[in-house]
Scaffold this active site. Structure first.
Site, PDB file in Angstrom:
ATOM      1  N   HIS A  46      41.920  38.261  40.583  1.00  0.00           N
ATOM      2  CA  HIS A  46      43.097  38.107  41.448  1.00  0.00           C
ATOM      3  C   HIS A  46      43.832  39.450  41.560  1.00  0.00           C
ATOM      4  O   HIS A  46      44.016  40.135  40.543  1.00  0.00           O
ATOM      5  CB  HIS A  46      44.032  37.041  40.854  1.00  0.00           C
ATOM      6  CG  HIS A  46      45.242  36.828  41.690  1.00  0.00           C
ATOM      7  ND1 HIS A  46      45.228  36.083  42.852  1.00  0.00           N
ATOM      8  CD2 HIS A  46      46.504  37.290  41.550  1.00  0.00           C
ATOM      9  CE1 HIS A  46      46.433  36.088  43.389  1.00  0.00           C
ATOM     10  NE2 HIS A  46      47.229  36.812  42.622  1.00  0.00           N
ATOM     11  N   ASP A  77      46.125  30.112  40.089  1.00  0.00           N
ATOM     12  CA  ASP A  77      46.112  31.370  39.336  1.00  0.00           C
ATOM     13  C   ASP A  77      46.908  31.279  38.031  1.00  0.00           C
ATOM     14  O   ASP A  77      47.598  32.225  37.633  1.00  0.00           O
ATOM     15  CB  ASP A  77      46.642  32.523  40.221  1.00  0.00           C
ATOM     16  CG  ASP A  77      45.811  32.686  41.481  1.00  0.00           C
ATOM     17  OD1 ASP A  77      44.583  32.556  41.400  1.00  0.00           O
ATOM     18  OD2 ASP A  77      46.396  32.935  42.556  1.00  0.00           O
TER      19      ASP A  77
HETATM   20  C1  GAR Z   1      40.043  40.566  45.920  1.00  0.00           C
HETATM   21  O1  GAR Z   1      41.097  41.479  45.824  1.00  0.00           O
HETATM   22  C2  GAR Z   1      40.356  39.314  45.155  1.00  0.00           C
HETATM   23  O2  GAR Z   1      41.096  39.522  43.996  1.00  0.00           O
HETATM   24  C3  GAR Z   1      41.178  38.549  46.157  1.00  0.00           C
HETATM   25  O3  GAR Z   1      40.488  38.723  47.347  1.00  0.00           O
HETATM   26  C4  GAR Z   1      39.909  40.029  47.343  1.00  0.00           C
HETATM   27  C5  GAR Z   1      38.469  39.895  47.752  1.00  0.00           C
HETATM   28  O4  GAR Z   1      37.911  41.138  48.034  1.00  0.00           O
HETATM   29  N1  GAR Z   1      41.320  37.181  45.780  1.00  0.00           N
HETATM   30  C6  GAR Z   1      42.448  36.511  45.911  1.00  0.00           C
HETATM   31  O5  GAR Z   1      43.437  36.954  46.458  1.00  0.00           O
HETATM   32  C7  GAR Z   1      42.393  35.099  45.338  1.00  0.00           C
HETATM   33  N2  GAR Z   1      43.699  34.579  45.206  1.00  0.00           N
HETATM   34  P1  GAR Z   1      36.350  41.285  48.281  1.00  0.00           P
HETATM   35  O6  GAR Z   1      35.945  40.154  49.230  1.00  0.00           O
HETATM   36  O7  GAR Z   1      36.196  42.617  48.917  1.00  0.00           O
HETATM   37  O8  GAR Z   1      35.689  41.178  46.961  1.00  0.00           O
END
Ligand code: GAR
Length: 218
Positions: A126, A162
């Site tokens: 997260h 979370d």
């Molecule tokens: C990441 O920063 C992850 O932590 C976030 O989405 C992004 C995905 O990036 N997740 C959340 O916000 C969940 N609450 P990616 O698709 O490039 O790995």
């Protein structure tokens, strides 16, 4: 993490769930598979056995396909309600018999059916220093609040948003001229390193436990 009952594999089986671009997934793929730049298998005790998503046509799925990893999609729109979707997601993940499930940008809450099967061995990355800024828009929320330091957190998934036990955190400064995109990208650079490091540690623990309990030499 509860141990798997499997005794024959020297790697921990991972299912990774994504909803978007999948750069965290890519970091895990790079860490767990050999490539032409790194022809010997990396020093990582994990194997990604499948990548799942809640939607089609996302780069995260394309990354898995390019790496030759099986994929599946479980859409909420194909199910009567969230409870049905939760059961279908749990079944789809269970079909790949994972030791560990990694939510890497997966933008849905795990429900009771999923947690019944995979609770205690599902982790989520997260983009904030939890318990600050849970939810879908953590980098925006951090900017709006005016914090000077944010970061990323790896948790064990529970039924809350979370709220699960914290495994690891990494701090990232917020710069005066940051917008949501620049801040999120800076967070993600640190987040990917944290995820790869800790998935490696957890996989090692799983394999070690399996080896010890089965009496195999390591
Ligand atoms: C990441 O920063 C992850 O932590 C976030 O989405 C992004 C995905 O990036 N997740 C959340 O916000 C969940 N609450 P990616 O698709 O490039 O790995």
């Amino acid at each position: 993490m509860p141990p798997s009952s499997r005794t024959s594999h020297r790697t921990a089986r991972l299912v990774v769930l994504v909803s978007g671009g999948g750069t965290n997934l890519q970091a895990l793929i790079d860490a767990t598979t050999a490539s032409k730049d790194s022809p010997t298998a990396p020093d990582h005790d994990a194997e990604i056995v499948a990548v799942g998503a809640d939607r089609d046509d996302i780069e995260g799925l394309a990354r898995a396909e390019r790496a030759g990893i099986p994929t599946f999609v479980v859409r909420t729109s194909d199910h009567d309600d969230r409870a049905d979707w939760d059961v279908a997601l749990a079944d789809a993940v269970a079909a790949h018999d994972p030791d560990l499930v990694v939510l890497a940008g997966f933008m849905k809450l795990a429900g009771p059916a999923f947690l019944g099967l995979f609770g205690g061995r599902t982790i989520n990355t997260h983009p904030s220093l939890l318990p600050s800024f849970p939810g879908m828009n953590a980098p925006r929320d951090a900017l709006d609040h005016g914090v000077k330091i944010t970061g990323a957190t790896l948790i064990v998934v529970d039924a809350g948003v979370d709220t699960g036990p914290i495994i690891a955190q990494v701090a990232v400064p917020v710069l005066d001229d940051d917008d949501v995109e620049t801040l999120h990208e800076r967070i993600k650079t640190e987040e990917r390193a944290m995820l790869v490091d800790w998935v490696g540690r957890l996989a090692h623990e799983i394999v070690d436990h399996r080896t010890t309990t089965s009496g195999e030499a390591s």
